[in-house]
Design an enzyme around this catalytic site. Structure first.
Site, PDB file in Angstrom:
ATOM      1  N   GLY A  80      26.325  48.893  17.664  1.00  0.00           N
ATOM      2  CA  GLY A  80      27.295  47.998  18.302  1.00  0.00           C
ATOM      3  C   GLY A  80      28.722  48.327  17.897  1.00  0.00           C
ATOM      4  O   GLY A  80      29.663  48.048  18.656  1.00  0.00           O
ATOM      5  N   GLU A  88      20.277  52.772  17.319  1.00  0.00           N
ATOM      6  CA  GLU A  88      19.392  51.654  17.671  1.00  0.00           C
ATOM      7  C   GLU A  88      17.935  52.087  17.797  1.00  0.00           C
ATOM      8  O   GLU A  88      17.017  51.351  17.440  1.00  0.00           O
ATOM      9  CB  GLU A  88      19.843  51.006  18.986  1.00  0.00           C
ATOM     10  CG  GLU A  88      21.043  50.086  18.853  1.00  0.00           C
ATOM     11  CD  GLU A  88      22.378  50.800  18.944  1.00  0.00           C
ATOM     12  OE1 GLU A  88      22.426  52.036  18.749  1.00  0.00           O
ATOM     13  OE2 GLU A  88      23.384  50.113  19.222  1.00  0.00           O
ATOM     14  N   ALA A 106      25.456  45.869  15.036  1.00  0.00           N
ATOM     15  CA  ALA A 106      24.988  44.471  15.042  1.00  0.00           C
ATOM     16  C   ALA A 106      24.477  44.111  13.655  1.00  0.00           C
ATOM     17  O   ALA A 106      24.062  44.978  12.892  1.00  0.00           O
ATOM     18  CB  ALA A 106      23.867  44.324  16.062  1.00  0.00           C
ATOM     19  N   GLU A 117      29.702  50.945  20.232  1.00  0.00           N
ATOM     20  CA  GLU A 117      29.807  50.333  21.569  1.00  0.00           C
ATOM     21  C   GLU A 117      31.107  49.532  21.691  1.00  0.00           C
ATOM     22  O   GLU A 117      31.752  49.533  22.740  1.00  0.00           O
ATOM     23  CB  GLU A 117      28.582  49.447  21.830  1.00  0.00           C
ATOM     24  CG  GLU A 117      27.314  50.290  21.994  1.00  0.00           C
ATOM     25  CD  GLU A 117      26.064  49.455  22.114  1.00  0.00           C
ATOM     26  OE1 GLU A 117      25.755  48.723  21.149  1.00  0.00           O
ATOM     27  OE2 GLU A 117      25.404  49.516  23.154  1.00  0.00           O
TER      28      GLU A 117
HETATM   29  C1  LIG Z   1      21.276  45.707  19.769  1.00  0.00           C
HETATM   30  C2  LIG Z   1      21.547  46.402  18.548  1.00  0.00           C
HETATM   31  C3  LIG Z   1      22.771  46.767  18.158  1.00  0.00           C
HETATM   32  C4  LIG Z   1      23.954  46.501  19.003  1.00  0.00           C
HETATM   33  C5  LIG Z   1      23.015  47.425  16.887  1.00  0.00           C
HETATM   34  O1  LIG Z   1      24.102  47.712  16.534  1.00  0.00           O
HETATM   35  S1  LIG Z   1      21.676  47.738  15.883  1.00  0.00           S
HETATM   36  C6  LIG Z   1      22.419  48.262  14.365  1.00  0.00           C
HETATM   37  C7  LIG Z   1      22.827  49.671  14.449  1.00  0.00           C
HETATM   38  N1  LIG Z   1      23.411  50.065  13.217  1.00  0.00           N
HETATM   39  C8  LIG Z   1      22.731  50.723  12.318  1.00  0.00           C
HETATM   40  O2  LIG Z   1      21.575  51.006  12.456  1.00  0.00           O
HETATM   41  C9  LIG Z   1      23.510  51.107  11.081  1.00  0.00           C
HETATM   42  C10 LIG Z   1      22.753  50.731   9.851  1.00  0.00           C
HETATM   43  N2  LIG Z   1      23.511  50.980   8.647  1.00  0.00           N
HETATM   44  C11 LIG Z   1      23.683  52.205   8.133  1.00  0.00           C
HETATM   45  O3  LIG Z   1      23.299  53.198   8.665  1.00  0.00           O
HETATM   46  C12 LIG Z   1      24.368  52.267   6.815  1.00  0.00           C
HETATM   47  O4  LIG Z   1      24.243  51.021   6.187  1.00  0.00           O
HETATM   48  C13 LIG Z   1      25.863  52.641   6.867  1.00  0.00           C
HETATM   49  C14 LIG Z   1      26.012  54.108   7.315  1.00  0.00           C
HETATM   50  C15 LIG Z   1      26.652  51.742   7.803  1.00  0.00           C
HETATM   51  C16 LIG Z   1      26.452  52.505   5.417  1.00  0.00           C
HETATM   52  O5  LIG Z   1      25.658  53.273   4.537  1.00  0.00           O
HETATM   53  P1  LIG Z   1      25.757  53.080   2.949  1.00  0.00           P
HETATM   54  O6  LIG Z   1      27.170  53.071   2.556  1.00  0.00           O
HETATM   55  O7  LIG Z   1      24.832  54.069   2.356  1.00  0.00           O
HETATM   56  O8  LIG Z   1      25.229  51.610   2.661  1.00  0.00           O
HETATM   57  P2  LIG Z   1      23.754  51.010   2.779  1.00  0.00           P
HETATM   58  O9  LIG Z   1      22.984  51.633   3.860  1.00  0.00           O
HETATM   59  O10 LIG Z   1      23.141  50.978   1.430  1.00  0.00           O
HETATM   60  O11 LIG Z   1      24.088  49.525   3.260  1.00  0.00           O
HETATM   61  C17 LIG Z   1      24.834  48.649   2.416  1.00  0.00           C
HETATM   62  C18 LIG Z   1      24.335  47.242   2.647  1.00  0.00           C
HETATM   63  O12 LIG Z   1      24.643  46.852   3.998  1.00  0.00           O
HETATM   64  C19 LIG Z   1      23.453  46.427   4.653  1.00  0.00           C
HETATM   65  N3  LIG Z   1      23.584  46.827   6.065  1.00  0.00           N
HETATM   66  C20 LIG Z   1      23.895  48.024   6.537  1.00  0.00           C
HETATM   67  N4  LIG Z   1      23.978  48.009   7.864  1.00  0.00           N
HETATM   68  C21 LIG Z   1      23.718  46.745   8.245  1.00  0.00           C
HETATM   69  C22 LIG Z   1      23.661  46.087   9.503  1.00  0.00           C
HETATM   70  N5  LIG Z   1      23.907  46.748  10.646  1.00  0.00           N
HETATM   71  N6  LIG Z   1      23.361  44.799   9.514  1.00  0.00           N
HETATM   72  C23 LIG Z   1      23.132  44.109   8.373  1.00  0.00           C
HETATM   73  N7  LIG Z   1      23.170  44.678   7.137  1.00  0.00           N
HETATM   74  C24 LIG Z   1      23.470  45.974   7.090  1.00  0.00           C
HETATM   75  C25 LIG Z   1      22.327  47.167   3.926  1.00  0.00           C
HETATM   76  O13 LIG Z   1      21.102  46.531   4.107  1.00  0.00           O
HETATM   77  C26 LIG Z   1      22.830  47.114   2.506  1.00  0.00           C
HETATM   78  O14 LIG Z   1      22.593  45.823   2.023  1.00  0.00           O
HETATM   79  P3  LIG Z   1      21.643  45.605   0.789  1.00  0.00           P
HETATM   80  O15 LIG Z   1      20.296  46.007   1.288  1.00  0.00           O
HETATM   81  O16 LIG Z   1      22.147  46.491  -0.297  1.00  0.00           O
HETATM   82  O17 LIG Z   1      21.743  44.152   0.507  1.00  0.00           O
END
Ligand SMILES: C/C=C(\C)C(=O)SCCNC(=O)CCNC(=O)[C@H](O)C(C)(C)COP(=O)(O)OP(=O)(O)OC[C@H]1O[C@@H](n2cnc3c(N)ncnc32)[C@H](O)[C@@H]1OP(=O)(O)O
Length: 701
Positions: A100, A123, A61, A103
């Site tokens: 998500g 999550e 998400a 999922e």
């Molecule tokens: C209900 C809830 C539901 C259904 C959910 O899905 S909750 C979200 C679950 N997902 C996560 O927790 C994954 C979070 N992301 C990561 O673990 C990592 O970003 C990654 C493994 C996907 C990629 O890692 P990496 O290549 O090291 O990159 P960064 O972590 O530095 O991220 C890059 C920029 O993307 C932004 N980001 C990452 N994930 C999300 C997200 N899910 N939503 C919005 N933005 C996201 C992150 O903040 C970085 O942005 P900047 O901070 O650099 O601007």
């Protein structure tokens, strides 16, 4: 967004497009829904593949949408529509399928994964549960024990582990989208009923009740309750339970704090300094060979961290016995880490020497010798003579003046602090301390090196104690004052541990050793023995508690000497000692409640945090929060001290500080600092506006 194309004649290809991680924003959800309808309505299309652009399936998400009003179609019906489709839908997983994203893949009929992909339901690390059917589908697919483990820990698994667990159907070393398209062609027309995960029965597992009871004790209660619903209820009722549980979590303080901290950790990478150097305009230099000078506990940990990051390391220790011991210890640490990771230890990229000259060719040097200015001054003069003129010279000091060390060298713009936290090979935090003359390239290089070592690097200006220890000093001081006034170490620690710290301040002090702070206080002229009467509790015109110094004078250095604030064998010494101390100084003990312990210890630390922001030692509150959560045990679910202040309300923090300052006018740090007062006066803006509010000439205050 999601792009729809037709490939190989009869395969509808849906590509998620939302850089950088293809998060499921409103536009992406809408795009997927429309593309699925198009594929299902297209007579030519016999099967469908869903993938993500740029080699990443989906990061889940869009966390940036949380806390805002929901727009766009919800995720759950969209995933249902995919699962209910009458044409086979295959997920082509590259990079990550998280939250998500996984999922969504679980709603597909087949999952093909690239061998380097990672999958998980993280999550819980955001204070949530996988509420797009994750708690209902995953147990049906891989069984309750494995699903419960993934859902309650948030751990990611590799593609190989996912295959073994049964999350994916196939793992490939080739292009996963190409493989998925071929696979989609091969399953055209096959029955789909037993491919719909929601229609599967949860695989039977022995003694499910005790498994759930055990998991409940490990706290992730909502996740456990949702998975229990998968094991005991039909799918539709399980989904209702999942939704209801998620509703209780969504707006919780914990979820907000964890989501804030997710972005805070990433925000610190966009560093800036008051001199105008910035992350996006400063190029790091490559570092291939690093030298570590001094192989005590910290030097050994740093050596391991550098070697594990793939650098060639020259490890220098001038004392022969220490060198031999360090060599053995480092080999042991590397071996244990390899066993933990299930790999074999990397063959030696570390060379050892008892000569400083061995550091001559290094791109970067980190000194980790004894914390003594004279020793370090001499070393920096020697390094400046021995090393390459363009080598970065870094100190691992936890409090000494980086500018002074720089002034001992020929190239002060190449001198920096790299403050690691013990154990250096494991702790995620690195304070990169820039001095008045450190060049932007030097800062960028150290920040990048920290990242290469898997650390969260925070850029911090040079001041006594930098950011972390400067705030810690105020926190420790209040804890000592509370003992003087009647509190006990147990009472103070209990309040802090109930707040969420893994260890209270006294237990932590015992673990790290009381003599470390004593040595620093002696060097600062604070710790003095033999003082009596009122002057014993005043230094440099302010209230001072000599309790820590007195314990050291009694050889109570903490766990290392078997006794500190706690006695590790039955011994009522400390309580008698405190009673005698209070009587000697005419201090009347009073009952101190948990609220006062927390407010005095935490609000004074927060106040120092605001002062650090005002002094421009760090660029924003996220820097302080990352330092405190990752380096000082601040409970992550409370977001960090500055986020906590925002949650409590700046006005209340300022009022309580004022209240305690009136009661203790001899403690100036209890007085709300200028920035805190100005923020309150300007209506207590939310935390994401503080950075702008304090930024120099554009200040809104
Ligand atoms: C209900 C809830 C539901 C259904 C959910 O899905 S909750 C979200 C679950 N997902 C996560 O927790 C994954 C979070 N992301 C990561 O673990 C990592 O970003 C990654 C493994 C996907 C990629 O890692 P990496 O290549 O090291 O990159 P960064 O972590 O530095 O991220 C890059 C920029 O993307 C932004 N980001 C990452 N994930 C999300 C997200 N899910 N939503 C919005 N933005 C996201 C992150 O903040 C970085 O942005 P900047 O901070 O650099 O601007």
């Amino acid at each position: 967004m999601a792009q729809y194309t037709r490939v190989s004649g009869s395969v509808g290809l849906i590509t998620l497009q939302n850089p950088p991680v293809n998060a499921l924003s409103a536009a992406v959800r809408l795009g997927i829904g429309e593309a699925v309808q198009r594929a299902l309505g297209d007579q030519e299309v016999q099967s469908v593949v869903i993938c993500g652009q740029n080699g990443l399936f989906c990061g889940g998400a869009d966390i940036r949408e949380f806390g805002k009003e929901m727009t766009g179609p919800p995720l759950v019906p969209m995933i249902h529509a995919i699962e209910a489709a009458t044409k086979p839908v295959v997920a082509a997983i590259e990079g990550s399928a998280l939250g998500g994203g996984l999922e969504l893949a679980l709603g597909c009929h087949y999952r093909i994964s690239h061998c380097k992909a990672r999958l998980g339901l993280p999550e819980v690390t955001l204070g949530l549960l996988p509420a797009a059917g994750g708690t209902q589908r995953l147990p049906r697919l891989i069984g309750v024990p494995a699903a419960l483990n993934l859902i309650t820990t948030g751990h990611h698994v590799t593609a190989a582990e996912a295959l073994q667990l049964g999350i994916v159907d196939q793992v490939t070393e080739h292009n996963a989208v190409d493989v998925a398209v071929k696979f989609a062609l091969s399953v055209t027309g096959k029955p789909l009923h037993d491919r719909r995960v929601s229609s599967l029965e949860c695989p039977a597992a022995p003694d499910l009740d005790s498994l759930f009871e055990e998991a409940m004790l490990k706290v992730r209660v909502a996740c456990v309750q949702a998975v229990r619903a998968a094991a005991t209820l039909p799918y539709a009722r399980g989904m209702e339970r999942e939704k209801a549980l998620m509703a209780t979590l969504f707006g919780s303080g914990q979820a907000r704090a964890l989501q804030y901290f997710f972005f805070a950790q990433r925000a610190v990478g966009r560093w800036s300094t008051p001199g105008g150097a910035r992350w996006d305009t400063s190029q790091p230099r490559p570092v291939r060979t690093a030298a570590v000078i001094g192989l005590g506990t910290m030097g050994r940990g740093i050596t391991v961290a550098l070697a594990q990051a793939g650098l060639s390391v020259v490890a220098v220790e001038t004392q022969a016995k220490q060198l031999t011991e360090a060599r053995k210890a480092v080999a042991g640490m590397l071996k244990r880490a390899a066993v933990r990771r299930g790999t074999t230890p990397e063959p030696g990229s570390i060379t050892y020497s008892d000569q400083l000259q061995a550091a001559a060719r290094a791109d970067l040097v980190i000194e980790a010798v004894f914390e003594d200015m004279e020793v370090k001054e001499t070393l920096f003069r020697q390094l400046s003579a021995v090393c390459r003129p363009d080598a970065l010279l870094c100190t691992n000091t936890s409090s000494l003046d980086v500018d002074h060390l720089a002034s001992q060298t020929r190239h002060p713009h190449l001198v920096l602090g790299m403050h690691f936290f013990a154990p250096a090979q494991a702790m995620k935090l690195l304070e990169v301390v820039y001095g008045a003359r450190s060049s932007p390239t030097a800062v960028a290089t150290a920040m990048q090196l920290g990242k290469t070592m898997g650390k969260v690097s925070v850029a911090v200006g040079n001041c006594r104690g930098f950011a972390g220890n400067r705030m810690l000093k105020r926190y420790l001081e209040q804890a000592f004052f509370l003992l003087e006034e009647g509190a006990t170490p147990e009472g103070v620690d209990r309040a802090l541990e109930e707040f969420g710290f893994a260890m209270g301040v006294f237990r932590m002090s015992d673990l790290s050793g009381l003599d470390v702070g004593w040595r620093v206080r002696k060097a600062e002229g604070l710790a003095q023995s033999g003082l009596t009467g009122p002057s014993a509790r005043v230094r440099q015109g302010r209230r001072y508690s000599p309790l820590g110094d007195l314990l050291c004078e009694h050889q109570r250095f903490g766990q290392k000497s078997g006794r500190g604030w706690y006695q590790y064998e039955p011994d009522p010494w400390l309580h008698r000692f405190l009673e005698e101390y209070r009587a000697r100084h005419g201090l009347l003990p009073r009952r101190i409640d948990q609220q006062e312990v927390l407010e005095r210890c935490l609000f004074v630390l927060i106040n120092e945090g605001f002062q650090i922001l005002e002094d421009r030692i760090v660029a924003g509150p996220e820097d302080i929060d990352a330092i405190y959560v990752l380096g000082y045990g601040w409970p992550r679910h409370r977001g960090g001290p500055m986020f906590y202040a925002h949650m409590v309300g700046l006005e209340r923090v300022a009022q309580r500080l004022e209240h305690y300052h009136q009661a203790h006018p001899e403690v100036p740090y209890l007085q709300p600092c200028g920035l805190l007062r100005r923020l309150v006066a300007s209506g207590s803006p939310p935390i994401h506006r503080w950075r702008r509010a304090i930024a120099g000439p554009h200040s809104q205050l």
